[in-house]
Scaffold this motif. Structure first.
Motif, PDB file in Angstrom:
ATOM      1  N   PRO A 234       0.833  -1.299  -0.002  1.00  0.00           N
ATOM      2  CA  PRO A 234      -0.073   0.090  -0.081  1.00  0.00           C
ATOM      3  C   PRO A 234       0.832   1.218  -0.016  1.00  0.00           C
ATOM      4  O   PRO A 234       0.500   2.428  -0.700  1.00  0.00           O
ATOM      5  CB  PRO A 234      -1.031   0.074   1.209  1.00  0.00           C
ATOM      6  CG  PRO A 234      -0.888  -1.599   1.615  1.00  0.00           C
ATOM      7  CD  PRO A 234       0.587  -2.101   1.149  1.00  0.00           C
ATOM      8  N   THR A 235       1.883   1.257   0.647  1.00  0.00           N
ATOM      9  CA  THR A 235       2.810   2.594   0.700  1.00  0.00           C
ATOM     10  C   THR A 235       3.322   2.638  -0.721  1.00  0.00           C
ATOM     11  O   THR A 235       3.523   3.894  -1.253  1.00  0.00           O
ATOM     12  CB  THR A 235       4.076   2.401   1.792  1.00  0.00           C
ATOM     13  OG1 THR A 235       3.176   2.240   3.226  1.00  0.00           O
ATOM     14  CG2 THR A 235       4.891   3.636   1.903  1.00  0.00           C
ATOM     15  N   ARG A 236       3.847   1.675  -1.500  1.00  0.00           N
ATOM     16  CA  ARG A 236       4.406   1.906  -2.753  1.00  0.00           C
ATOM     17  C   ARG A 236       3.475   2.218  -3.620  1.00  0.00           C
ATOM     18  O   ARG A 236       3.455   3.337  -4.772  1.00  0.00           O
ATOM     19  CB  ARG A 236       5.047   0.435  -3.120  1.00  0.00           C
ATOM     20  CG  ARG A 236       6.583   0.343  -2.474  1.00  0.00           C
ATOM     21  CD  ARG A 236       7.353  -0.692  -3.325  1.00  0.00           C
ATOM     22  NE  ARG A 236       6.519  -2.055  -3.033  1.00  0.00           N
ATOM     23  CZ  ARG A 236       6.738  -3.011  -2.133  1.00  0.00           C
ATOM     24  NH1 ARG A 236       7.547  -2.597  -1.071  1.00  0.00           N
ATOM     25  NH2 ARG A 236       6.292  -3.922  -2.088  1.00  0.00           N
ATOM     26  N   SER A 237       1.923   1.665  -3.349  1.00  0.00           N
ATOM     27  CA  SER A 237       1.056   2.227  -4.146  1.00  0.00           C
ATOM     28  C   SER A 237       0.737   3.611  -4.137  1.00  0.00           C
ATOM     29  O   SER A 237       0.583   4.442  -4.949  1.00  0.00           O
ATOM     30  CB  SER A 237      -0.197   1.440  -4.021  1.00  0.00           C
ATOM     31  OG  SER A 237       0.000   0.204  -4.389  1.00  0.00           O
ATOM     32  N   ARG A 238       0.697   4.178  -2.914  1.00  0.00           N
ATOM     33  CA  ARG A 238       0.406   5.483  -2.485  1.00  0.00           C
ATOM     34  C   ARG A 238       1.684   6.470  -3.256  1.00  0.00           C
ATOM     35  O   ARG A 238       1.401   7.425  -3.708  1.00  0.00           O
ATOM     36  CB  ARG A 238       0.382   5.989  -1.130  1.00  0.00           C
ATOM     37  CG  ARG A 238      -0.856   5.347  -0.660  1.00  0.00           C
ATOM     38  CD  ARG A 238      -0.968   5.458   1.139  1.00  0.00           C
ATOM     39  NE  ARG A 238      -0.671   6.520   1.571  1.00  0.00           N
ATOM     40  CZ  ARG A 238      -0.224   7.078   2.791  1.00  0.00           C
ATOM     41  NH1 ARG A 238       0.264   6.017   3.303  1.00  0.00           N
ATOM     42  NH2 ARG A 238      -0.106   8.241   2.882  1.00  0.00           N
ATOM     43  N   ILE A 239       2.910   5.857  -3.134  1.00  0.00           N
ATOM     44  CA  ILE A 239       3.928   6.789  -3.654  1.00  0.00           C
ATOM     45  C   ILE A 239       3.861   6.753  -5.225  1.00  0.00           C
ATOM     46  O   ILE A 239       3.956   7.955  -6.009  1.00  0.00           O
ATOM     47  CB  ILE A 239       5.384   6.135  -3.406  1.00  0.00           C
ATOM     48  CG1 ILE A 239       5.699   6.265  -1.923  1.00  0.00           C
ATOM     49  CG2 ILE A 239       6.629   6.674  -4.245  1.00  0.00           C
ATOM     50  CD1 ILE A 239       6.808   5.351  -1.544  1.00  0.00           C
TER      51      ILE A 239
ATOM     52  N   THR B 105      12.952   7.577   5.975  1.00  0.00           N
ATOM     53  CA  THR B 105      13.752   6.504   5.703  1.00  0.00           C
ATOM     54  C   THR B 105      12.730   5.436   4.966  1.00  0.00           C
ATOM     55  O   THR B 105      13.013   4.812   4.194  1.00  0.00           O
ATOM     56  CB  THR B 105      14.227   5.940   7.031  1.00  0.00           C
ATOM     57  OG1 THR B 105      15.169   6.773   7.582  1.00  0.00           O
ATOM     58  CG2 THR B 105      14.702   4.405   6.766  1.00  0.00           C
ATOM     59  N   ASN B 106      11.358   5.387   5.445  1.00  0.00           N
ATOM     60  CA  ASN B 106      10.399   4.557   4.880  1.00  0.00           C
ATOM     61  C   ASN B 106      10.155   4.793   3.346  1.00  0.00           C
ATOM     62  O   ASN B 106      10.326   4.068   2.544  1.00  0.00           O
ATOM     63  CB  ASN B 106       9.182   4.852   5.639  1.00  0.00           C
ATOM     64  CG  ASN B 106       8.025   3.770   5.038  1.00  0.00           C
ATOM     65  OD1 ASN B 106       8.234   3.226   4.236  1.00  0.00           O
ATOM     66  ND2 ASN B 106       7.188   3.420   6.322  1.00  0.00           N
ATOM     67  N   VAL B 107      10.362   6.127   3.120  1.00  0.00           N
ATOM     68  CA  VAL B 107      10.002   6.413   1.595  1.00  0.00           C
ATOM     69  C   VAL B 107      11.052   6.197   0.941  1.00  0.00           C
ATOM     70  O   VAL B 107      11.159   5.524  -0.308  1.00  0.00           O
ATOM     71  CB  VAL B 107       9.519   8.083   1.552  1.00  0.00           C
ATOM     72  CG1 VAL B 107       9.704   8.438  -0.159  1.00  0.00           C
ATOM     73  CG2 VAL B 107       8.083   8.353   2.142  1.00  0.00           C
ATOM     74  N   SER B 108      12.323   6.236   1.404  1.00  0.00           N
ATOM     75  CA  SER B 108      13.617   5.889   0.618  1.00  0.00           C
ATOM     76  C   SER B 108      13.632   4.643   0.247  1.00  0.00           C
ATOM     77  O   SER B 108      13.943   4.015  -0.710  1.00  0.00           O
ATOM     78  CB  SER B 108      14.740   6.448   1.157  1.00  0.00           C
ATOM     79  OG  SER B 108      14.864   8.039   1.214  1.00  0.00           O
TER      80      SER B 108
ATOM     81  N   CYS C 156      12.862   0.303  -3.977  1.00  0.00           N
ATOM     82  CA  CYS C 156      12.179  -0.630  -4.509  1.00  0.00           C
ATOM     83  C   CYS C 156      11.922  -0.728  -5.849  1.00  0.00           C
ATOM     84  O   CYS C 156      11.949  -1.495  -6.545  1.00  0.00           O
ATOM     85  CB  CYS C 156      11.361  -1.599  -3.444  1.00  0.00           C
ATOM     86  SG  CYS C 156      10.191  -3.038  -4.038  1.00  0.00           S
ATOM     87  N   LEU C 157      11.303   0.449  -5.640  1.00  0.00           N
ATOM     88  CA  LEU C 157      10.414   0.675  -7.194  1.00  0.00           C
ATOM     89  C   LEU C 157      11.631   1.061  -8.316  1.00  0.00           C
ATOM     90  O   LEU C 157      11.338   0.801  -9.398  1.00  0.00           O
ATOM     91  CB  LEU C 157       9.552   2.255  -6.986  1.00  0.00           C
ATOM     92  CG  LEU C 157       8.200   1.768  -6.113  1.00  0.00           C
ATOM     93  CD1 LEU C 157       7.624   3.098  -5.728  1.00  0.00           C
ATOM     94  CD2 LEU C 157       7.280   1.120  -6.778  1.00  0.00           C
ATOM     95  N   ARG C 158      12.725   1.450  -7.694  1.00  0.00           N
ATOM     96  CA  ARG C 158      13.847   1.911  -8.676  1.00  0.00           C
ATOM     97  C   ARG C 158      14.404   0.486  -9.218  1.00  0.00           C
ATOM     98  O   ARG C 158      14.592   0.243 -10.315  1.00  0.00           O
ATOM     99  CB  ARG C 158      14.644   2.716  -8.058  1.00  0.00           C
ATOM    100  CG  ARG C 158      15.860   3.402  -8.979  1.00  0.00           C
ATOM    101  CD  ARG C 158      16.646   4.310  -8.517  1.00  0.00           C
ATOM    102  NE  ARG C 158      17.450   3.634  -7.640  1.00  0.00           N
ATOM    103  CZ  ARG C 158      17.600   4.204  -6.084  1.00  0.00           C
ATOM    104  NH1 ARG C 158      16.518   5.007  -5.735  1.00  0.00           N
ATOM    105  NH2 ARG C 158      18.003   3.521  -5.124  1.00  0.00           N
ATOM    106  N   GLY C 159      14.419  -0.487  -8.238  1.00  0.00           N
ATOM    107  CA  GLY C 159      14.972  -1.761  -8.517  1.00  0.00           C
ATOM    108  C   GLY C 159      14.026  -2.519  -9.136  1.00  0.00           C
ATOM    109  O   GLY C 159      14.531  -3.361 -10.269  1.00  0.00           O
ATOM    110  N   CYS C 160      12.759  -2.219  -9.426  1.00  0.00           N
ATOM    111  CA  CYS C 160      11.622  -2.784 -10.274  1.00  0.00           C
ATOM    112  C   CYS C 160      11.897  -2.267 -11.615  1.00  0.00           C
ATOM    113  O   CYS C 160      10.796  -2.616 -12.479  1.00  0.00           O
ATOM    114  CB  CYS C 160      10.374  -2.608  -9.537  1.00  0.00           C
ATOM    115  SG  CYS C 160      10.043  -3.847  -8.102  1.00  0.00           S
ATOM    116  N   GLY C 161      12.224  -1.089 -11.678  1.00  0.00           N
ATOM    117  CA  GLY C 161      12.578  -0.427 -13.141  1.00  0.00           C
ATOM    118  C   GLY C 161      11.100   0.438 -13.225  1.00  0.00           C
ATOM    119  O   GLY C 161      10.920   0.882 -14.314  1.00  0.00           O
ATOM    120  N   ILE C 162      10.249   0.802 -12.316  1.00  0.00           N
ATOM    121  CA  ILE C 162       9.386   1.623 -12.370  1.00  0.00           C
ATOM    122  C   ILE C 162       9.420   2.985 -12.269  1.00  0.00           C
ATOM    123  O   ILE C 162       8.805   3.979 -12.907  1.00  0.00           O
ATOM    124  CB  ILE C 162       8.096   0.975 -11.567  1.00  0.00           C
ATOM    125  CG1 ILE C 162       7.741  -0.476 -11.802  1.00  0.00           C
ATOM    126  CG2 ILE C 162       6.826   1.946 -11.493  1.00  0.00           C
ATOM    127  CD1 ILE C 162       6.815  -1.127 -10.730  1.00  0.00           C
TER     128      ILE C 162
END
Length: 124
Positions: free
Chosen positions: A21-26, A49-52, A57-63
């Motif tokens: 859910p946090t990644r979805s919000r970001i 820290t949580n956002v970073s 993770c999102l960067r690692g996923c290529g998104i």
């Protein structure tokens, strides 16, 4: 050319990114405009820290991609096609409720909008 295995890999990366859910919000925030970790943390009520960690993770996923800007780093959706696909996915998810009219005035999905019309015709 994408093979079945590479397509599965892409789907798994997208699923992993959106499963939290946090990644979805970001992601939803980044769909509106590029963002900075400190601003995202403030706007979403999270720690930096949580956002970073989620951005990593999102960067690692290529998104998402990151762009250094002086002492800050700007994050944005990696590709306009991906942004359009994510927006479309959100729109489709919202439109799944059969009691809600189609939100796309240019809808070309067979049975979508004409099914809504036939419901009202049957009720007459």
């Amino acid at each position: 050319m994408l093979t079945i295995a590479s397509r599965v890999n892409v789907m798994n990366r997208l699923g992993r990114a959106m499963a939290d859910p946090t990644r979805s919000r970001i992601l939803l925030s980044l769909l509106e405009s590029p963002g900075y970790p400190a601003v995202l943390a403030r706007d979403l009520g999270l720690t930096r820290t949580n956002v970073s960690n989620h951005l990593a993770c999102l960067r690692g996923c290529g998104i998402v991609v990151s762009e250094p800007e002086g002492r800050q780093t700007r994050y944005e959706i990696a590709d306009p096609h991906l942004a359009a696909a994510l927006t479309g996915l959100v729109d489709v998810t919202l439109a799944v409720d059969e009691n809600v009219a189609c939100i796309d005035p240019d809808c070309t999905v067979p049975g979508c909008c004409d099914a809504q019309g036939s419901v009202s015709e049957d009720a007459s």
